[in-house]
Enzyme design. Structure first.
Site, PDB file in Angstrom:
ATOM      1  N   LYS A  98       0.809  -1.199   0.000  1.00  0.00           N
ATOM      2  CA  LYS A  98       0.000   0.000   0.000  1.00  0.00           C
ATOM      3  C   LYS A  98       0.854   1.265   0.000  1.00  0.00           C
ATOM      4  CE  LYS A  98      -3.561  -2.172   2.821  1.00  0.00           C
ATOM      5  NZ  LYS A  98      -4.079  -2.243   4.226  1.00  0.00           N
ATOM      6  N   GLY A  99       2.081   1.142   0.512  1.00  0.00           N
ATOM      7  CA  GLY A  99       2.872   2.308   0.877  1.00  0.00           C
ATOM      8  C   GLY A  99       3.122   3.352  -0.195  1.00  0.00           C
ATOM      9  N   GLU A 152       8.292   2.215  -5.460  1.00  0.00           N
ATOM     10  CA  GLU A 152       8.216   1.752  -4.059  1.00  0.00           C
ATOM     11  C   GLU A 152       8.333   2.936  -3.113  1.00  0.00           C
ATOM     12  OE1 GLU A 152       7.394   0.009  -1.815  1.00  0.00           O
ATOM     13  OE2 GLU A 152       8.185  -1.996  -1.772  1.00  0.00           O
ATOM     14  N   ASP A 153       7.756   2.810  -1.941  1.00  0.00           N
ATOM     15  CA  ASP A 153       7.905   3.885  -0.952  1.00  0.00           C
ATOM     16  C   ASP A 153       9.275   3.832  -0.289  1.00  0.00           C
ATOM     17  OD1 ASP A 153       7.347   1.503   0.338  1.00  0.00           O
ATOM     18  OD2 ASP A 153       5.833   2.320   1.681  1.00  0.00           O
ATOM     19  N   ASP A 163      14.234  -1.170   2.482  1.00  0.00           N
ATOM     20  CA  ASP A 163      14.873  -1.299   3.792  1.00  0.00           C
ATOM     21  C   ASP A 163      15.869  -2.465   3.716  1.00  0.00           C
ATOM     22  OD1 ASP A 163      15.432  -1.322   6.490  1.00  0.00           O
ATOM     23  OD2 ASP A 163      13.421  -1.860   7.135  1.00  0.00           O
ATOM     24  N   LYS A 203      17.231   2.827   2.778  1.00  0.00           N
ATOM     25  CA  LYS A 203      18.096   2.744   3.960  1.00  0.00           C
ATOM     26  C   LYS A 203      19.310   1.901   3.574  1.00  0.00           C
ATOM     27  CE  LYS A 203      14.189   2.637   7.222  1.00  0.00           C
ATOM     28  NZ  LYS A 203      13.434   1.774   8.163  1.00  0.00           N
ATOM     29  N   PHE A 205      12.918   4.531  11.797  1.00  0.00           N
ATOM     30  CA  PHE A 205      11.608   4.082  11.325  1.00  0.00           C
ATOM     31  C   PHE A 205      10.806   5.328  10.984  1.00  0.00           C
ATOM     32  CE2 PHE A 205       7.348   2.393  11.321  1.00  0.00           C
ATOM     33  CZ  PHE A 205       7.551   1.224  10.610  1.00  0.00           C
ATOM     34  N   VAL A 206      10.399   5.413   9.741  1.00  0.00           N
ATOM     35  CA  VAL A 206       9.712   6.624   9.277  1.00  0.00           C
ATOM     36  C   VAL A 206       8.254   6.340   8.921  1.00  0.00           C
ATOM     37  CG1 VAL A 206      11.780   7.829   8.469  1.00  0.00           C
ATOM     38  CG2 VAL A 206      10.631   6.223   6.951  1.00  0.00           C
ATOM     39  N   ASP A 246       3.432   3.661   6.802  1.00  0.00           N
ATOM     40  CA  ASP A 246       2.588   3.451   7.986  1.00  0.00           C
ATOM     41  C   ASP A 246       3.332   2.830   9.154  1.00  0.00           C
ATOM     42  OD1 ASP A 246       2.808   0.801   6.702  1.00  0.00           O
ATOM     43  OD2 ASP A 246       1.370   0.215   8.252  1.00  0.00           O
ATOM     44  N   ARG A 252      -0.411   7.103   7.280  1.00  0.00           N
ATOM     45  CA  ARG A 252      -0.163   7.216   5.836  1.00  0.00           C
ATOM     46  C   ARG A 252      -0.580   8.586   5.308  1.00  0.00           C
ATOM     47  NH1 ARG A 252       1.036   1.998   4.044  1.00  0.00           N
ATOM     48  NH2 ARG A 252      -0.156   0.310   4.984  1.00  0.00           N
TER      49      ARG A 252
HETATM   50  P1  IMP Z   1      12.138  -4.481   3.043  1.00  0.00           P
HETATM   51  O1  IMP Z   1      11.595  -5.761   2.509  1.00  0.00           O
HETATM   52  O2  IMP Z   1      12.854  -4.699   4.348  1.00  0.00           O
HETATM   53  O3  IMP Z   1      12.986  -3.718   2.053  1.00  0.00           O
HETATM   54  O4  IMP Z   1      10.930  -3.554   3.439  1.00  0.00           O
HETATM   55  C1  IMP Z   1      10.136  -2.992   2.517  1.00  0.00           C
HETATM   56  C2  IMP Z   1       8.797  -2.615   3.107  1.00  0.00           C
HETATM   57  O5  IMP Z   1       8.824  -2.503   4.527  1.00  0.00           O
HETATM   58  C3  IMP Z   1       8.410  -1.256   2.603  1.00  0.00           C
HETATM   59  O6  IMP Z   1       7.742  -1.331   1.392  1.00  0.00           O
HETATM   60  C4  IMP Z   1       7.562  -0.725   3.729  1.00  0.00           C
HETATM   61  O7  IMP Z   1       6.242  -1.132   3.552  1.00  0.00           O
HETATM   62  C5  IMP Z   1       8.132  -1.374   4.973  1.00  0.00           C
HETATM   63  N1  IMP Z   1       9.077  -0.486   5.695  1.00  0.00           N
HETATM   64  C6  IMP Z   1      10.416  -0.585   5.771  1.00  0.00           C
HETATM   65  N2  IMP Z   1      10.954   0.398   6.494  1.00  0.00           N
HETATM   66  C7  IMP Z   1       9.920   1.161   6.908  1.00  0.00           C
HETATM   67  C8  IMP Z   1       9.832   2.371   7.686  1.00  0.00           C
HETATM   68  O8  IMP Z   1      10.819   2.967   8.169  1.00  0.00           O
HETATM   69  N3  IMP Z   1       8.570   2.847   7.875  1.00  0.00           N
HETATM   70  C9  IMP Z   1       7.459   2.251   7.369  1.00  0.00           C
HETATM   71  N4  IMP Z   1       7.505   1.145   6.623  1.00  0.00           N
HETATM   72  C10 IMP Z   1       8.722   0.598   6.389  1.00  0.00           C
HETATM   73 MG    MG Z   2       6.211  -0.605   0.343  1.00  0.00          MG
END
Ligand code: IMP
Ligand code: MG
Length: 179
Positions: A45-46, A101-102, A105, A133, A154-155, A161, A167
């Site tokens: 959703k982000g 993508e939002d 991480d 990140k 954490f943002v 969200d 959001r």
């Molecule tokens: P990844 O798989 O660890 O790269 O995480 C990706 C997903 O985790 C993103 O699309 C977000 O939905 C969520 N996410 C990661 N870091 C944050 C954050 O700091 N705030 C909110 N959502 C996050």
């Molecule tokens: Mg996302």
């Protein structure tokens, strides 16, 4: 519910400024590659707010598709277990796809998505993320466009969200302390 302590990291104005530059860059790059039409894949959703604003700065014809991914549950650390919560509706065959993508991480969600897209017979795939990140990345990813590189906070806000909330904030903020 108690109001969280949030520090503004990127204001609405700063976000829009960066998006304008990103949109221009994306437009120029595709134009230079002779690509006349693209498919923007919004990762739900982000990234629904980011996608909505970004595409208004992209100056070439585009279609929008949506995919729902979930990896976090309600925790703040990636579970690594990524699932498709909403499938892409239309075929991506032969299309030049820009994944939006939002935040990246650990990179596990994007890695999963790239694998998922492998069988879709796209012509090309590029990745655009609003936030990255870099110190958390667990896997090498071909990221083409990054809005901002951030530290390991954490943002929330601007689509991002915590437990489904925040959001709708017009800015990106860092959550501090207990929440
Ligand atoms: P990844 O798989 O660890 O790269 O995480 C990706 C997903 O985790 C993103 O699309 C977000 O939905 C969520 N996410 C990661 N870091 C944050 C954050 O700091 N705030 C909110 N959502 C996050
Ligand atoms: Mg996302």
């Amino acid at each position: 519910m108690q109001k969280p302590k949030l520090d503004v990291l990127y204001s609405a104005a700063t976000l829009q400024q960066r998006l304008e530059a990103l949109g221009q860059q994306i437009t120029e790059d595709y134009q230079q590659a002779g690509i006349e039409e693209i498919c923007v894949l919004c990762v739900l959703k982000g990234s629904f707010l980011f996608t909505a604003d970004l595409i208004r700065h992209i100056g070439i014809p585009l279609r929008c598709e949506f995919i729902g991914l979930s990896s976090y549950g309600n925790a703040q650390v990636s579970s690594g277990n990524v699932v498709v919560t909403q499938a892409i509706q239309n075929s991506l065959e032969g299309q030049d796809v820009l994944v939006v993508e939002d935040i990246i991480d650990s990179g596990l969600s994007m890695h999963f998505l790239l694998q998922h897209l492998q069988e879709k017979k796209t012509r090309s795939i590029k990745i655009c993320t609003l936030l990255l990140k870099p110190d958390h990345l667990k896997i090498k990813l071909p990221i083409d466009y990054t809005g901002f590189e951030i530290a390991n906070h954490f943002v929330v806000g601007y689509g991002l969200d915590f437990k489904g909330l925040y959001r709708n904030l017009p800015y990106v903020g860092v959550m501090r302390g207990e929440h």
